[in-house]
Design a protein around this motif. Structure first.
Motif, mmCIF file in Angstrom:
data_model
loop_
_atom_site.group_PDB
_atom_site.id
_atom_site.type_symbol
_atom_site.label_atom_id
_atom_site.label_comp_id
_atom_site.label_asym_id
_atom_site.label_seq_id
_atom_site.Cartn_x
_atom_site.Cartn_y
_atom_site.Cartn_z
ATOM 1 N N ALA A 85 0.851 -1.195 0.000
ATOM 2 C CA ALA A 85 0.000 0.000 0.000
ATOM 3 C C ALA A 85 0.884 1.241 0.000
ATOM 4 C CB ALA A 85 -0.915 -0.007 1.229
ATOM 5 N N GLU A 86 0.295 2.383 -0.439
ATOM 6 C CA GLU A 86 1.048 3.639 -0.445
ATOM 7 C C GLU A 86 1.355 4.067 0.988
ATOM 8 O OE1 GLU A 86 -1.990 3.208 -1.621
ATOM 9 O OE2 GLU A 86 -2.141 3.784 -3.734
ATOM 10 N N LYS A 87 2.585 4.460 1.215
ATOM 11 C CA LYS A 87 2.929 4.896 2.585
ATOM 12 C C LYS A 87 4.319 5.528 2.558
ATOM 13 C CE LYS A 87 2.052 4.750 7.147
ATOM 14 N NZ LYS A 87 3.080 5.668 7.638
ATOM 15 N N THR A 88 4.524 6.505 3.453
ATOM 16 C CA THR A 88 5.831 7.107 3.690
ATOM 17 C C THR A 88 6.265 6.762 5.109
ATOM 18 O OG1 THR A 88 5.408 8.943 2.169
ATOM 19 C CG2 THR A 88 7.157 9.257 3.790
ATOM 20 N N TYR A 89 7.506 6.337 5.237
ATOM 21 C CA TYR A 89 8.040 5.950 6.550
ATOM 22 C C TYR A 89 9.349 6.699 6.836
ATOM 23 C CZ TYR A 89 5.097 1.713 6.468
ATOM 24 O OH TYR A 89 4.057 0.820 6.439
ATOM 25 N N VAL A 90 9.572 6.925 8.128
ATOM 26 C CA VAL A 90 10.905 7.278 8.615
ATOM 27 C C VAL A 90 11.420 6.037 9.327
ATOM 28 C CG1 VAL A 90 12.285 8.725 10.134
ATOM 29 C CG2 VAL A 90 10.355 9.716 8.862
ATOM 30 N N ILE A 91 12.504 5.450 8.808
ATOM 31 C CA ILE A 91 13.025 4.200 9.362
ATOM 32 C C ILE A 91 14.372 4.474 10.028
ATOM 33 C CG2 ILE A 91 13.724 1.837 8.879
ATOM 34 C CD1 ILE A 91 10.824 2.294 8.285
ATOM 35 N N TYR A 92 14.444 4.115 11.314
ATOM 36 C CA TYR A 92 15.717 4.210 12.038
ATOM 37 C C TYR A 92 16.217 2.794 12.266
ATOM 38 C CZ TYR A 92 18.887 4.583 16.055
ATOM 39 O OH TYR A 92 19.955 4.461 16.909
ATOM 40 N N ASN A 93 17.348 2.462 11.647
ATOM 41 C CA ASN A 93 17.936 1.144 11.821
ATOM 42 C C ASN A 93 18.860 1.200 13.039
ATOM 43 O OD1 ASN A 93 19.087 -1.358 11.708
ATOM 44 N ND2 ASN A 93 20.097 -1.080 9.722
ATOM 45 N N ALA A 94 18.351 0.803 14.185
ATOM 46 C CA ALA A 94 19.115 0.866 15.433
ATOM 47 C C ALA A 94 20.010 -0.345 15.617
ATOM 48 C CB ALA A 94 18.153 0.982 16.622
ATOM 49 N N SER A 95 20.054 -1.227 14.634
ATOM 50 C CA SER A 95 20.858 -2.440 14.765
ATOM 51 C C SER A 95 22.267 -2.215 14.221
ATOM 52 C CB SER A 95 20.196 -3.587 13.999
ATOM 53 O OG SER A 95 20.439 -3.460 12.606
ATOM 54 N N SER A 96 23.068 -3.276 14.308
ATOM 55 C CA SER A 96 24.438 -3.238 13.783
ATOM 56 C C SER A 96 24.534 -3.872 12.399
ATOM 57 C CB SER A 96 25.393 -3.968 14.749
ATOM 58 O OG SER A 96 25.385 -3.354 16.013
ATOM 59 N N TYR A 97 23.367 -4.092 11.759
ATOM 60 C CA TYR A 97 23.342 -4.761 10.462
ATOM 61 C C TYR A 97 22.472 -3.966 9.495
ATOM 62 C CZ TYR A 97 25.022 -8.437 13.522
ATOM 63 O OH TYR A 97 25.743 -9.134 14.458
ATOM 64 N N THR A 98 22.621 -4.250 8.199
ATOM 65 C CA THR A 98 21.826 -3.564 7.186
ATOM 66 C C THR A 98 20.401 -4.097 7.193
ATOM 67 O OG1 THR A 98 23.744 -3.175 5.788
ATOM 68 C CG2 THR A 98 21.592 -3.104 4.721
ATOM 69 N N ALA A 99 19.450 -3.165 7.193
ATOM 70 C CA ALA A 99 18.032 -3.525 7.132
ATOM 71 C C ALA A 99 17.486 -3.084 5.784
ATOM 72 C CB ALA A 99 17.259 -2.864 8.259
ATOM 73 N N THR A 100 16.695 -3.927 5.125
ATOM 74 C CA THR A 100 16.078 -3.582 3.849
ATOM 75 C C THR A 100 14.570 -3.674 3.996
ATOM 76 O OG1 THR A 100 17.975 -4.470 2.636
ATOM 77 C CG2 THR A 100 15.956 -4.106 1.386
ATOM 78 N N ILE A 101 13.866 -2.619 3.546
ATOM 79 C CA ILE A 101 12.403 -2.618 3.627
ATOM 80 C C ILE A 101 11.818 -2.841 2.237
ATOM 81 C CG2 ILE A 101 12.283 -0.081 3.482
ATOM 82 C CD1 ILE A 101 9.753 -0.320 5.290
ATOM 83 N N TYR A 102 10.844 -3.756 2.156
ATOM 84 C CA TYR A 102 10.145 -4.082 0.916
ATOM 85 C C TYR A 102 8.642 -3.941 1.124
ATOM 86 C CZ TYR A 102 14.448 -6.626 -0.469
ATOM 87 O OH TYR A 102 15.732 -6.985 -0.785
#
Length: 359
Positions: A85-102
Motif C-alpha cells: 500500500a502507499e505509505k511514507t516511513y521514517v526508518i531508524y535502523n538501530a541495529s548493527s546490520y543492514t536492514a532492507t524494507i520491501y
C-alpha cells in the motif's frame, strides 16, 4: 457491514450501521489509527532474516506507524515487509546490520513485490512506496541545508550547504563553481581548482622527484608530458659567474674521475765535507783473512795492501788516499703511488627517479 481503507486500514462504517456507537469507531479511527499514521512511533524487534510488519484492520499495528525503529536478534542483515500500500516511513535502523524494507505481494507475507531500500546500520532514512516499490525519499536538494547532516546523501546537492556533513555526499556528478587559482578561503575546491593548483606547482620545465615510484608523473598527477631526466647526474645550482654552471641543463664531470698515477723524482748533491778518506774493514764480514775482496781487487793485491798494516790500525786501513774536500751526487725515482680512483670519488649520493615536464 464495515469495510476498511486500503492504505491505512481505517474502518469505514456502512451507512446506517453502528447507531449510537459509531462515535467509538470514529474516535478509534481518528485518535488512534490516523494519528499513528501521521505521528506514531513503534520499535520493532526483528527475530528472523525476513519478517513482515503487523498490519491489522481497524486496530493499532506496526505497519501503520509513521516512524519505525528496527532492532534485531538475528546477528546478520535482515529484511522487513510492509503491506502493499502507499505509505511514507521514517526508518531508524538501530541495529548493527543492514536492514532492507520491501512491499510484500500479500499483506502479512514476506515475498517482495518489487525493489526495496537498504538502510545502513545505525542510520535513519525517509522512504516511500506506491504499493510495490520502495524508494529513497529525497534525491535532489535545491536551496540551503542548515545544520548537521549525518548519513548518505545520494544525488545532486545544488545551493548552499551550511553546517556539518557527517557522512557521505554521493552523487553521479556533483558540481560546484571553480574558484580562481590562489583563492584562500573556505569555499569548496573543485577538481578543476586542484588541477590548476598542481599545474602551478609543476609548470613546463619543472623537475619531479620520487624516491621509490618509477611511474610517469603524467599518470600520477593527471596532466603534462614528462620525460625521464638527469640519469646518473646530480643537480647543481645555476651560477652566472661560473662558466661551468652558467647555462641551464649544461652537463660536465665524469662518473670515473681519477687520482692520476704518478711518481716522485729526486736529484742533487751533498755539501762539501772537507778532507776525508773511505776505509774498508780488513777481513770483510767475518773478521778473518779470507773475507771478500773490496771493489773487485784480486787476492794478491788485497794481501799486499794488508801486509803494510801496523798494530795501530788493525781494525781498519785506508782504501784510498786522502782525496780532499768533495761532494756526492745522488738521483733516482721513487716507486709509483696513487690509484685510478674509478667509482671512488663521488660525492655522497642517493638514487631517485627524476622527470622533467616538457609540455
Amino acid at each position: 457491514m464495515s469495510t476498511y481503507s486500503p492504505s491505512l486500514r481505517i474502518e469505514l462504517i456502512t451507512t446506517g450501521d453502528q447507531a449510537g456507537t459509531w462515535g467509538n469507531t470514529t474516535n478509534t479511527n481518528l485518535g488512534t489509527l490516523v494519528e499513528s499514521a501521521i505521528a506514531g512511533y513503534v520499535s520493532v524487534s526483528v527475530t528472523s532474516a525476513n519478517q513482515a510488519l503487523t498490519a491489522l484492520n481497524g486496530a493499532a499495528d506496526q505497519a501503520r506507524q509513521q516512524t519505525i525503529a528496527l532492532t534485531t536478534t538475528t546477528g546478520a542483515n535482515f529484511a522487513v515487509y510492509a503491506p502493499p500500500a502507499e505509505k511514507t516511513y521514517v526508518i531508524y535502523n538501530a541495529s548493527s546490520y543492514t536492514a532492507t524494507i520491501y512491499n510484500s505481494t500479500v499483506i502479512g507475507k514476506t515475498t517482495a513485490a518489487g525493489a526495496g531500500v537498504a538502510i545502513p546500520a545505525g542510520k535513519t532514512m525517509t522512504v516511500w512506496s506506491e504499493g510495490t516499490i520502495f524508494a529513497f525519499q529525497t534525491t535532489h536538494i535545491i536551496g540551503t541545508l542548515v545544520g548537521n547532516v549525518t548519513g548518505n546523501l545520494t544525488g545532486n546537492v545544488t545551493g548552499n550547504v551550511t553546517g556539518n556533513l557527517n557522512g557521505n555526499l554521493v552523487a553521479a556528478s556533483p558540481t560546484a563553481p571553480t574558484q580562481t587559482y590562489g583563492t584562500n578561503n573556505t569555499t569548496v575546491a573543485t577538481t578543476a581548482f586542484v588541477q590548476a593548483a598542481l599545474q602551478a606547482l609543476y609548470p613546463v620545465g619543472s623537475i619531479y622527484i620520487n624516491a621509490t615510484n618509477a611511474t610517469n608523473p603524467g599518470t600520477l598527477l593527471g596532466f603534462g608530458t614528462w620525460t625521464a631526466f638527469g640519469a646518473g647526474r646530480v643537480p647543481v645550482g645555476f651560477d652566472a659567474g661560473n662558466a661551468l654552471f652558467d647555462t641551464a641543463e649544461e652537463t660536465g664531470g665524469s662518473a670515473d674521475a681519477i687520482t692520476v698515477s704518478h711518481t716522485h723524482t729526486y736529484s742533487g748533491s751533498t755539501s762539501s765535507v772537507g778532507d776525508h778518506q773511505h776505509i774498508m774493514p780488513l777481513d770483510g764480514d767475518a773478521g778473518g783473512p779470507n773475507g771478500p775482496f773490496p771493489f773487485g781487487s784480486s787476492g794478491s793485491t788485497y794481501a799486499g795492501w794488508r801486509a803494510g798494516l801496523t798494530t795501530s790500525n788493525l781494525t781498519s786501513a785506508p782504501l784510498t788516499s786522502a782525496a780532499g774536500a768533495h761532494s756526492h751526487t745522488v738521483s733516482g725515482t721513487t716507486a709509483s703511488t696513487g690509484s685510478s680512483g674509478t667509482n671512488a670519488n663521488y660525492q655522497p649520493y642517493i638514487t631517485v627517479y627524476m622527470w622533467k615536464r616538457t609540455a
